[in-house]
Design an enzyme around this catalytic site. Structure first.
Site, short mmCIF file in Angstrom:
data_model
loop_
_atom_site.label_atom_id
_atom_site.label_comp_id
_atom_site.label_asym_id
_atom_site.label_seq_id
_atom_site.Cartn_x
_atom_site.Cartn_y
_atom_site.Cartn_z
N LYS A 189 -48.87 -23.92 -79.77
CA LYS A 189 -48.34 -22.56 -79.59
C LYS A 189 -47.07 -22.52 -78.71
CE LYS A 189 -52.33 -20.38 -81.45
NZ LYS A 189 -53.73 -20.72 -81.35
N TYR B 132 -62.65 -21.84 -80.38
CA TYR B 132 -61.96 -22.33 -81.59
C TYR B 132 -60.98 -23.42 -81.19
CZ TYR B 132 -59.03 -22.37 -85.81
OH TYR B 132 -58.33 -22.75 -86.93
N ASP C 3 -58.63 -27.68 -74.12
CA ASP C 3 -57.81 -27.19 -75.22
C ASP C 3 -56.97 -26.04 -74.67
OD1 ASP C 3 -56.64 -26.05 -77.38
OD2 ASP C 3 -58.46 -25.92 -78.61
C1 PLP Z 1 -54.50 -21.73 -82.28
C2 PLP Z 1 -55.46 -22.65 -81.63
C3 PLP Z 1 -55.72 -23.94 -82.13
C4 PLP Z 1 -55.19 -24.40 -83.45
O1 PLP Z 1 -53.82 -24.51 -83.49
P1 PLP Z 1 -53.10 -24.52 -84.93
O2 PLP Z 1 -51.68 -24.74 -84.57
O3 PLP Z 1 -53.39 -23.18 -85.54
O4 PLP Z 1 -53.68 -25.64 -85.70
C5 PLP Z 1 -56.52 -24.78 -81.40
N1 PLP Z 1 -57.07 -24.39 -80.24
C6 PLP Z 1 -56.86 -23.16 -79.72
C7 PLP Z 1 -57.47 -22.80 -78.41
C8 PLP Z 1 -56.07 -22.25 -80.41
O5 PLP Z 1 -55.92 -21.01 -79.93
#
Ligand code: PLP
Length: 424
Positions: free
Chosen positions: A264, A141, A236
């Site tokens: 995060k 994701y 990511d």
């Molecule tokens: C949470 C998450 C996102 C998205 O971040 P948001 O702040 O919710 O838009 C993207 N990549 C990873 C791996 C994530 O865990």
């Protein structure tokens, strides 16, 4: 006001009562709770019930709720004003910390979420390479950006199909989807489409199908193939950044991506994301370069202060060994409770994150993760919640611990979990 009253009103005002779908508890059933307060390792809901928190706001709160240093820094900055829309010193301070801590990052651009970070990173990669295709892995994701919110078609390395209505097939069709940890499928995808691939994006440790650890040579293979075909490699690290180590997964596994996405923990609980990399790449972003990307509230001073105080504390205290030992203790405790009860399970764990999968199969990718008994998970979740232990309301997410989870917290949590599993 209590949980039920507030959520009932929310249902009439917000779609599903929430601003992010998983909060509605659809994956587990039952009534969602409404949180009103967090301190250290604990949160309280609108009924006044207390929980030991392993959700940690989905990962950002590595120092726990309302860490005194963070609160103090925020309070001070608040007196100075909330937003300026021009450069402020805290952007520079947070950028300096990111560049110091994350090995491959020399220059960084702040945005307001992880989604914005991955979206902007993909645009930059397409702009730099002049190519169209994006390669991603099945059920990693990366936020809800159209090009990355696609599912795998049938087959091992296929063009994506829209993950939701609202994404045209023409857009999803520019994304190649390959199973996680599958080096053969990866090679095949590059052999077939290498010249058209702008970038490959990956969660270097997957957190969004539950925790899945990369196989030994998976990330280095990906590094090798992207380099050989002139594609950019995007890590990511929205979850793994500042969580697996000071420098994230790239430091832990010694593989350097071209572009890193952060979020995060970077904001310490405030809405902050970022993408960064080598100077020559980042200078292609506007206004230095031609690839446009902007944000009215990007680099917001309060958000930057919250992130900077969080990162500074992590850099100065290096709590990573301690966090890992605590996670090990929790995992072993949960493991022995579930074993005694005779339930089928697998725990995937790294640093301060883990997932308890209710399956007998080793979980190495999404298809093995899906062998989990989600009905059993949902009973497990609900009985834990009842006993005052909050874990993510989905089988396919990660539990997190923070520096605020001390020995007492873990012991109390294990005793509540024991109690809960006893009544399963
Ligand atoms: C949470 C998450 C996102 C998205 O971040 P948001 O702040 O919710 O838009 C993207 N990549 C990873 C791996 C994530 O865990």
């Amino acid at each position: 006001m209590n949980n039920r009253k507030i959520f009932k009103e929310a249902l009439g005002l917000l779609p599903g009562g929430v601003n992010s779908p998983v909060r509605a508890f659809k994956a587990v059933g039952g009534e969602p709770i409404v949180l009103t307060k967090g301190k250290g390792y604990r949160v309280w809901d609108a009924d006044g019930k207390e929980y030991i928190d392993f959700l940690a706001s989905w990962g950002p709160l590595i120092l726990g709720h309302a860490h005194p240093k963070v609160v103090k820094a925020l309070r001070q900055e608040l007196e100075q004003g909330i937003s300026f829309g021009l450069t402020n010193p805290h952007e520079v301070r947070l950028a300096r910390l990111v560049v110091e801590m994350v090995p491959s990052v020399e220059m960084v651009r702040f945005v307001n979420s992880g989604t914005e970070a991955t979206m902007s990173a993909v645009r930059l990669a397409r702009g730099i390479t002049g190519r169209k295709l994006v390669l991603k892995f099945d059920d990693c994701y990366h936020g809800h950006y159209d090009s990355l919110l696609v599912s795998a078609g049938s087959g091992v390395a296929t063009f994506g199909i829209p993950g939701t209505p609202g994404i045209p097939e023409d857009i999803a069709g520019l994304t190649l989807v390959v199973p996680y940890n599958d080096e053969e499928a990866l090679e095949e995808a590059f052999k077939k489409h290498g010249e058209d691939i702008a970038c490959a994006i990956v969660e270097p440790v997957a957190g969004n199908m539950g925790v899945v650890i990369p196989k030994k040579s998976f990330l280095s293979k990906l590094r090798e193939l992207t380099r050989a075909h002139g594609a950019l490699l995007i890590f990511d690290e929205v979850i793994t950044g500042f969580r697996l180590s000071k420098g994230g997964a790239q430091e832990l596994f010694s593989v350097e991506p071209d572009i890193t996405c952060l979020g995060k923990i970077l904001g310490g609980g405030m809405p902050v994301g970022a993408y960064g990399g080598r100077k020559e790449l980042m200078e292609r972003a506007a206004p230095e370069g031609e690839v446009y990307q902007a944000g009215t509230l990007s680099g917001n001073p309060l958000a930057m202060v919250c992130g900077a105080e969080t990162l500074r504390t992590l850099r100065d205290t290096e709590p990573y060994d301690e966090l890992e030992q605590k996670m090990e203790k929790l995992a072993e405790g949960v493991s022995s409770i579930l074993k005694d009860k005779g339930l089928p399970f697998r725990i995937n764990r790294i640093a301060s994150m883990m997932t308890v999968f209710f399956t007998e199969k080793e979980v190495v990718d999404f298809s093995s993760a899906k062998t989990s008994d989600t009905e059993l998970f949902s009973r497990f979740f609900k009985t834990l919640l009842g006993k005052g232990v909050l874990i993510p309301p989905s089988q396919f997410e990660a539990w997190f611990i923070s520096t605020a989870h001390d020995e007492d917290a873990l012991e109390e949590a294990l005793s509540r979990i024991q109690d809960a599993v006893g009544s399963l």
